[in-house]
Scaffold this active site. Structure first.
Site, PDB file in Angstrom:
ATOM      1  CG  ASP A 169      -1.672  -1.274   1.442  1.00 20.67           C
ATOM      2  OD1 ASP A 169      -2.054  -1.906   0.443  1.00 20.67           O
ATOM      3  OD2 ASP A 169      -1.883  -1.656   2.612  1.00 20.67           O
ATOM      4  CD  GLU A 187      -8.750  -2.767  -0.821  1.00 25.59           C
ATOM      5  OE1 GLU A 187      -9.291  -2.866   0.298  1.00 25.59           O
ATOM      6  OE2 GLU A 187      -7.907  -3.598  -1.230  1.00 25.59           O
TER       7      GLU A 187
END
Ligand code: FUB
Length: 317
Positions: free
Chosen positions: A32, A197
């Site tokens: 991420d 997301e």
């Protein structure tokens, strides 16, 4: 790989290579990646997957920096769940923003009741350590905050992906000037087809580019591609434009996009390190290219990564 231990940081060099060699972060598992240019260096704010993890119950964050995109310094634990009074677990995808001498580190985590909230922690250094606020941002929920500062100085948080355990639409909320509170009720964002997301915002030539992971939402690109949509407003509505990064072969895909010395780069993760996989991910870096009409070309993930770029001399550790 060669590690040089210093009192403050671990310098992870890649044998004087002229190429970054994906994955670029090799000393711990990372995912991420939110990348930013601060103080003449590229900083990466990733999630930290634990060794041999079976799930996503992460407990801390490390910050990395580089002056050439090839050699990366791990600045160590910048924030630990045990130092966050309101948080219990699941330290997921973070981001960082800078304003008036302070670096604001935004992170989602489950609170004591087991609900995802978004917290903020501050430091005078982009490498941290970050001091968390006692409570999560009031009115915050869900995961994957990305904070974007517009040309007029207004800051917006884009977030979303899970709400009450269910997939949900993405959200945006302007932040107060203190960067620690919402200035308004979060608004749903329209037009992000297949959103799952991992929001990331760029403003390029006056157009807002919102890119995100699609999870299993797009049956033609499973699991988890990165797609993008554009708008002439930070609030949208957005117009879906297509996929820019296909599945990286594991369940999640999560990225950031920045411009370094006139070239565009995409940071993302895969499971390619030895021992890697769904819960043991590693940050990668490749070039991102645009067509002349402003649309984004599909990224070709590479093993060799990107060439070294000279951002200047590293400062003393
Ligand atoms: O790393 C934990 C979660 O997995 C992130 O918050 C999501 O974006 C996905 O990458």
């Amino acid at each position: 790989m060669n590690k040089i231990l210093t009192s403050l940081a671990v310098v992870v060099t890649s044998a004087s290579s002229l190429m970054a060699d994906n994955p670029i972060l090799k000393n711990i598992f990372t995912a991420d990646p939110s990348a930013h240019l601060y103080e003449g260096k590229v900083f990466i704010y990733p999630s930290h997957d634990q060794d041999k993890a079976q799930g996503f119950n992460m407990v801390d964050y490390h910050v990395f920096s580089s002056t050439n995109l090839v050699d990366w310094t791990d600045h160590g634990a910048a924030l630990d769940v045990k130092d966050v009074p309101w948080a219990k677990s699941y330290m997921w995808a973070p981001d960082c923003a800078y304003k008036d001498g302070t670096y604001f580190f935004y992170f989602p985590a489950k609170d004591k009741a087991g609900d995802f909230r978004i917290g903020v922690a501050t430091s005078t250094s982009p490498a941290g350590p970050f001091k968390p606020e006692a409570k999560p941002i009031e009115g915050s929920f869900s995961i994957d905050p990305c904070v974007f500062i517009d040309d007029d100085g207004a800051a917006y948080m884009y977030f979303g992906g899970l709400k009450g355990g269910q997939t949900d639409s993405p959200w945006v909320a302007r932040l107060k000037p203190n960067m620690k509170e919402f200035a308004e009720e979060p608004r749903r964002i329209e037009g992000l087809d297949f959103f799952f997301e991992g929001s990331w915002m760029n403003k390029i030539n006056g157009t807002y580019y919102l890119s995100y992971s699609t999870g299993n939402m797009n049956k033609d690109y499973r699991p988890s591609a990165i797609a993008y949509a554009t708008s002439n407003s930070p609030y949208g509505p957005f117009k879906y434009q297509g996929v820019i990064l296909k599945s990286v072969g594991i369940w999640t895909n999560h990225h950031s996009i920045i411009n370094i010395k006139g070239d565009w780069y995409i940071f993302y993760h895969n499971g390619a390190l030895p021992g890697g996989g769904k819960n043991n991910r590693s940050v990668c870096l490749d070039r991102l290219n645009f067509n002349s009409d402003g649309t984004i070309k599909m990224v070709e993930p590479t093993k060799e990564g990107v060439p070294a770029v000279d951002l200047g001399k590293p400062s003393a550790q």
